[in-house]
Design a protein around this motif. Sequence first.
Motif, PDB file in Angstrom:
ATOM      1  N   ALA A  20       0.822  -1.211   0.000  1.00 45.78           N
ATOM      2  CA  ALA A  20       0.000   0.000   0.000  1.00 45.78           C
ATOM      3  C   ALA A  20       0.854   1.258   0.000  1.00 45.78           C
ATOM      4  O   ALA A  20       0.554   2.233  -0.706  1.00 45.78           O
ATOM      5  CB  ALA A  20      -0.932  -0.015   1.206  1.00 45.78           C
ATOM      6  N   PHE A  21       1.927   1.267   0.792  1.00 45.29           N
ATOM      7  CA  PHE A  21       2.801   2.439   0.844  1.00 45.29           C
ATOM      8  C   PHE A  21       3.506   2.642  -0.496  1.00 45.29           C
ATOM      9  O   PHE A  21       3.624   3.782  -0.970  1.00 45.29           O
ATOM     10  CB  PHE A  21       3.834   2.279   1.957  1.00 45.29           C
ATOM     11  CG  PHE A  21       3.379   2.779   3.304  1.00 45.29           C
ATOM     12  CD1 PHE A  21       4.054   3.792   3.949  1.00 45.29           C
ATOM     13  CD2 PHE A  21       2.266   2.232   3.922  1.00 45.29           C
ATOM     14  CE1 PHE A  21       3.639   4.261   5.189  1.00 45.29           C
ATOM     15  CE2 PHE A  21       1.838   2.688   5.159  1.00 45.29           C
ATOM     16  CZ  PHE A  21       2.522   3.704   5.793  1.00 45.29           C
ATOM     17  N   ALA A  22       3.986   1.557  -1.089  1.00 43.25           N
ATOM     18  CA  ALA A  22       4.669   1.672  -2.382  1.00 43.25           C
ATOM     19  C   ALA A  22       3.714   2.165  -3.459  1.00 43.25           C
ATOM     20  O   ALA A  22       4.089   2.999  -4.299  1.00 43.25           O
ATOM     21  CB  ALA A  22       5.259   0.324  -2.777  1.00 43.25           C
ATOM     22  N   ASP A  23       2.489   1.697  -3.424  1.00 46.30           N
ATOM     23  CA  ASP A  23       1.496   2.120  -4.412  1.00 46.30           C
ATOM     24  C   ASP A  23       1.149   3.602  -4.244  1.00 46.30           C
ATOM     25  O   ASP A  23       1.077   4.345  -5.234  1.00 46.30           O
ATOM     26  CB  ASP A  23       0.234   1.262  -4.277  1.00 46.30           C
ATOM     27  CG  ASP A  23      -0.846   1.685  -5.257  1.00 46.30           C
ATOM     28  OD1 ASP A  23      -0.653   1.521  -6.473  1.00 46.30           O
ATOM     29  OD2 ASP A  23      -1.898   2.192  -4.800  1.00 46.30           O
ATOM     30  N   ALA A  24       0.934   4.038  -3.008  1.00 49.24           N
ATOM     31  CA  ALA A  24       0.625   5.445  -2.753  1.00 49.24           C
ATOM     32  C   ALA A  24       1.776   6.338  -3.208  1.00 49.24           C
ATOM     33  O   ALA A  24       1.561   7.402  -3.807  1.00 49.24           O
ATOM     34  CB  ALA A  24       0.331   5.656  -1.269  1.00 49.24           C
ATOM     35  N   HIS A  25       3.011   5.903  -2.935  1.00 50.48           N
ATOM     36  CA  HIS A  25       4.189   6.679  -3.353  1.00 50.48           C
ATOM     37  C   HIS A  25       4.265   6.769  -4.871  1.00 50.48           C
ATOM     38  O   HIS A  25       4.522   7.847  -5.432  1.00 50.48           O
ATOM     39  CB  HIS A  25       5.458   6.054  -2.792  1.00 50.48           C
ATOM     40  CG  HIS A  25       6.713   6.732  -3.235  1.00 50.48           C
ATOM     41  ND1 HIS A  25       7.123   7.958  -2.741  1.00 50.48           N
ATOM     42  CD2 HIS A  25       7.664   6.370  -4.156  1.00 50.48           C
ATOM     43  CE1 HIS A  25       8.255   8.312  -3.315  1.00 50.48           C
ATOM     44  NE2 HIS A  25       8.600   7.368  -4.188  1.00 50.48           N
ATOM     45  N   HIS A  32      -3.679   5.500   1.563  1.00 51.49           N
ATOM     46  CA  HIS A  32      -3.308   4.155   1.134  1.00 51.49           C
ATOM     47  C   HIS A  32      -4.413   3.130   1.371  1.00 51.49           C
ATOM     48  O   HIS A  32      -4.291   1.984   0.960  1.00 51.49           O
ATOM     49  CB  HIS A  32      -2.036   3.690   1.822  1.00 51.49           C
ATOM     50  CG  HIS A  32      -2.026   3.898   3.314  1.00 51.49           C
ATOM     51  ND1 HIS A  32      -3.093   3.561   4.137  1.00 51.49           N
ATOM     52  CD2 HIS A  32      -1.079   4.397   4.138  1.00 51.49           C
ATOM     53  CE1 HIS A  32      -2.793   3.844   5.390  1.00 51.49           C
ATOM     54  NE2 HIS A  32      -1.579   4.364   5.416  1.00 51.49           N
ATOM     55  N   GLY A  33      -5.462   3.520   2.074  1.00 52.14           N
ATOM     56  CA  GLY A  33      -6.596   2.625   2.271  1.00 52.14           C
ATOM     57  C   GLY A  33      -6.465   1.654   3.421  1.00 52.14           C
ATOM     58  O   GLY A  33      -7.370   0.845   3.661  1.00 52.14           O
ATOM     59  N   LEU A  34      -5.351   1.694   4.149  1.00 52.21           N
ATOM     60  CA  LEU A  34      -5.175   0.780   5.275  1.00 52.21           C
ATOM     61  C   LEU A  34      -5.946   1.268   6.492  1.00 52.21           C
ATOM     62  O   LEU A  34      -6.064   2.471   6.735  1.00 52.21           O
ATOM     63  CB  LEU A  34      -3.699   0.666   5.643  1.00 52.21           C
ATOM     64  CG  LEU A  34      -2.773   0.011   4.621  1.00 52.21           C
ATOM     65  CD1 LEU A  34      -1.328   0.154   5.084  1.00 52.21           C
ATOM     66  CD2 LEU A  34      -3.129  -1.454   4.424  1.00 52.21           C
ATOM     67  N   THR A  35      -6.458   0.324   7.253  1.00 50.65           N
ATOM     68  CA  THR A  35      -7.109   0.649   8.523  1.00 50.65           C
ATOM     69  C   THR A  35      -6.578  -0.299   9.596  1.00 50.65           C
ATOM     70  O   THR A  35      -5.924  -1.288   9.292  1.00 50.65           O
ATOM     71  CB  THR A  35      -8.639   0.496   8.423  1.00 50.65           C
ATOM     72  OG1 THR A  35      -8.944  -0.863   8.047  1.00 50.65           O
ATOM     73  CG2 THR A  35      -9.222   1.441   7.390  1.00 50.65           C
ATOM     74  N   GLY A  36      -6.874   0.012  10.842  1.00 48.97           N
ATOM     75  CA  GLY A  36      -6.450  -0.863  11.929  1.00 48.97           C
ATOM     76  C   GLY A  36      -5.055  -0.549  12.436  1.00 48.97           C
ATOM     77  O   GLY A  36      -4.511   0.531  12.198  1.00 48.97           O
TER      78      GLY A  36
END
Length: 235
Positions: A20-25, A32-36
């Motif tokens: 997710a971090f690589a995609d957002a970058h 990035h869409g992550l939760t939790g």
Amino acid sequence: MDTVAQLTLVRHGQSAANVAFADAHARGVAAHGLTGRDADVELSPLGWQQATQLGRWLAAQPADERPEHVVCSPYLRARQTWTRAAATAASLGATVPSADVDDRLVDRLMGDLELLTPLMIAERFPAEAARLTADGLYAYQPPGGETFDDVAARVRAALADLNSRHAGRLVWVVAHDAVVVAARHVLEGLPFVDLDAVLATTPIANTSLTRYIRAEGRLNLVEFAATAHLTYMGT
């Protein structure tokens, strides 16, 4: 001082957060869409494959070169990495230990900045972004989080216990890149600025191995961030 005979540090397999971090970058976006919680981030599909490959390679090693004791970060991605690797090795007839969990081997605690991308930090905590730039990655302490000196202190304590309780044995630690960095700082006395220069050319890849072997009463680095085992094709 007595030590373990061999210490192998394993970074967990690729995680959903790594993806997710690589995609957002790559897209130049903040979200990035992550939760939790960071502690609950799972392995990505590739991460599961990497852990499986680690287990295949491990099964092919001589019995006296496999770990006798394994300790793991409590974070889900680290525990999943060893569980899959161990299960794969066992399915191929290799005996490997289950892992103990040590809370001192968690990833660097980022406090209020947990699971935030750099752009998210700049948007939500601009003063912290400025402090990070001014202090530098290793000295910076996020609100509620840790400096790398803090990480090194708990890793030093964990390694001391391993050396005391498992002297002369082959020990594996399955954890995070921050733990590998801290271990090199502790075991080799390398300043973080020197480690930063090393990481610029040799990043600590997912499921990479960093290995120390005891000689003349101390642990000596023989392999850093190695990934050849991930291309092992079997016999």
